[in-house]
Design a protein around this motif. Sequence first.
Motif, short mmCIF file in Angstrom:
data_model
loop_
_atom_site.label_atom_id
_atom_site.label_comp_id
_atom_site.label_asym_id
_atom_site.label_seq_id
_atom_site.Cartn_x
_atom_site.Cartn_y
_atom_site.Cartn_z
N ASN A 188 -10.29 4.22 2.63
CA ASN A 188 -10.56 2.74 2.66
C ASN A 188 -10.96 2.52 1.19
O ASN A 188 -10.21 1.63 0.43
CB ASN A 188 -11.32 2.12 3.55
CG ASN A 188 -10.52 1.77 5.06
OD1 ASN A 188 -9.34 1.44 4.67
ND2 ASN A 188 -11.12 2.12 6.02
N PRO A 189 -11.96 2.86 0.63
CA PRO A 189 -12.39 2.52 -0.92
C PRO A 189 -11.27 2.87 -1.85
O PRO A 189 -10.72 2.19 -2.65
CB PRO A 189 -13.45 3.29 -1.15
CG PRO A 189 -14.17 3.63 0.23
CD PRO A 189 -12.95 3.80 1.20
N PHE A 190 -10.50 4.03 -1.43
CA PHE A 190 -9.53 4.46 -2.38
C PHE A 190 -8.21 3.62 -2.51
O PHE A 190 -7.76 3.08 -3.35
CB PHE A 190 -8.89 5.89 -2.01
CG PHE A 190 -7.64 6.10 -2.75
CD1 PHE A 190 -7.72 6.67 -3.96
CD2 PHE A 190 -6.44 6.36 -2.05
CE1 PHE A 190 -6.62 7.15 -4.49
CE2 PHE A 190 -5.43 6.90 -2.63
CZ PHE A 190 -5.56 7.40 -3.88
N PHE A 191 -7.99 2.75 -1.19
CA PHE A 191 -6.96 2.10 -1.03
C PHE A 191 -7.03 0.65 -1.62
O PHE A 191 -6.20 -0.09 -2.32
CB PHE A 191 -6.63 1.96 0.45
CG PHE A 191 -5.74 2.85 1.15
CD1 PHE A 191 -5.05 3.99 0.62
CD2 PHE A 191 -6.01 3.17 2.48
CE1 PHE A 191 -4.55 4.74 1.29
CE2 PHE A 191 -5.37 4.11 3.27
CZ PHE A 191 -4.50 5.22 2.48
N ALA A 192 -8.38 0.26 -1.49
CA ALA A 192 -8.79 -0.96 -2.13
C ALA A 192 -8.55 -0.89 -3.57
O ALA A 192 -7.95 -1.78 -4.35
CB ALA A 192 -10.11 -1.16 -1.76
N LEU A 193 -9.05 0.32 -4.35
CA LEU A 193 -8.72 0.47 -5.68
C LEU A 193 -7.30 0.54 -5.93
O LEU A 193 -6.65 -0.20 -7.11
CB LEU A 193 -9.53 1.42 -6.38
CG LEU A 193 -11.03 1.62 -6.08
CD1 LEU A 193 -11.84 2.82 -6.47
CD2 LEU A 193 -11.62 0.24 -7.11
N LEU A 194 -6.53 1.26 -5.35
CA LEU A 194 -4.97 1.47 -5.50
C LEU A 194 -4.29 0.08 -5.42
O LEU A 194 -3.50 -0.17 -6.27
CB LEU A 194 -4.53 2.51 -4.49
CG LEU A 194 -3.35 3.07 -5.07
CD1 LEU A 194 -3.47 4.07 -6.01
CD2 LEU A 194 -2.97 4.06 -3.61
N THR B 83 0.76 -1.21 -0.18
CA THR B 83 0.24 -0.03 -0.03
C THR B 83 0.94 1.11 -0.06
O THR B 83 0.78 2.25 -0.81
CB THR B 83 -0.98 0.10 1.29
OG1 THR B 83 -1.78 -1.45 1.20
CG2 THR B 83 -1.88 1.40 1.08
N PHE B 84 1.93 1.27 0.78
CA PHE B 84 2.71 2.46 0.99
C PHE B 84 3.54 2.68 -0.60
O PHE B 84 3.53 3.76 -0.80
CB PHE B 84 3.78 2.08 2.20
CG PHE B 84 4.56 3.63 2.46
CD1 PHE B 84 3.87 4.45 3.37
CD2 PHE B 84 5.83 3.62 2.06
CE1 PHE B 84 4.63 5.71 3.45
CE2 PHE B 84 6.60 4.91 2.16
CZ PHE B 84 6.02 6.02 3.08
#
Length: 513
Positions: free
Chosen positions: A211-217, A4-5
């Motif tokens: 959280n939704p943003f991280f899921a797509l990323l 993620t990072f």
Amino acid sequence: MFQTFKKLYQANLTTPIGFYRLFASILHSKTNLMVLLEFAARTYPDRIAIVEGTEQISYKTLYQETQQLAAQLQKEYQFLAGQKVALLCKNHIPFVQSLFALSMLGIDVYLLNVAMNTDQFDFLIKKHAFNAIIHDRNGEKLILTSNFKATCIPTHSSTTGYSIRQLAKQEFPNRYHLKKSSAGKLIILTGGTTGNFKTAVRKPSVFNFLNPFFALLNQLNLGNYRSVYILTPLYHGFGVAALLISIILGVKIILSQHFKAISAGQKMRMHQVEVLVLVPIILQRLLQELQEDPNLFEYNKVILSGGAVLNPTLVQKASSLVPNQLANLYGTSEAGFCVMATSNDLVKFPTSIGKKIKGVSIKIQDNKQQELPFGTVGMLCVKSNWTMSNKTTQWIETGDLAYINSSGYCFLCGRVDDLVISGGVNVYPIELEHILLQHPAVWQAAVIGIPDAEYGQRLKAFVSLQTKSILSASELRIWLKGKISGPQTPKEIVFLEQIPVTSLGKIDKKKLS
């Protein structure tokens, strides 16, 4: 966590300068949606932000003009925090500028469906008492036949006053003090197929958006791409979410007010589109166009489908023609984005909507609100801190029937009110629809329940055929034998030139009888 990072770093979000820009944007714009646009303008000033028709605008100019628009709306129309303003528009630059400017002022923004009828519009006017409506030519037709008497501001041109385009280009004096506010509410319409619309109210928060943003990323690598074509309406939750994610990533956003497969294909090539955001019916039409234009998806890497049920026949066709691209995003106006199936998930389970994303809890419950075990069909319920209630303790009932398998994959079985009980057996119309769509001559299929003297209810199937295809009801019944159970056998089969759909691409079963 490391992945993620890494992806955030690649997207310029966790570099020291990225942290500084985000922190500075929050300090300057408070916590309204303008934070995202200010961050994008600081981080990607010279990148093209939006392309619409022959127009394009950079992130720096989009931010400057949106600030100017907010100031002019405050100065000329005395817009204040807590007021109610409706956006009655299709997809274009003034819509985007209005959305961010109103959020900056703390206005409660209502995203209205331009395809509603006059009675539905008058109902919303009476119920919500809008202080103003910002509209384009599509929305103007509704206003002229309605009872609305308050302030109307056109997006593109006006002979009697200001337009959004004019206001956005008017610089305000340096001495003018723009009163900024934390974000007002964002209200999205839900329902309305027949009768009146309900509203899903959400308090937008940059932090709840993560959280939704991280899921797509993480799962779709969206930070690697530089162009997205949003083909779903921005007044829908799926469309506006795609817009916000695209802005924080600083990608080039292509918008269209109308969809035609040929012109969409031209835009895909012209702008080397890498990410498509669409509803299933548009995907179906683009895949059909692919037969005429083999290079249609030449640059594309990801297809995000949402807003309506993605049938397994379409999944398999997409997996064959454009492999490793399709992802299915499930959410509702009330619950927001909460479940996702990647291309790998869809290869394994073409009928699944995927698994819950991080930060979401889901469960299946019966009509007594008791949680059901794996593999049992019941109401799909969701909770997270970005649902309509913004409370992680409150479950949202989606109205969808579903079950979850032991691996955590969720499978839709239709709407709760679609369930048919035939001879004491629960029958799910969506299952027959999926089977009908496997016939090579069938383009679209919809199944409903109808009264029956012997069984209580039976199924009735509506079918539209592929171009130049010929098929009779008796031939279709013969083909169905061995593929369905007795209770799934349709009492009637009706052929239609076209199955009715809503403006969002969902099959409109209320118009079938």
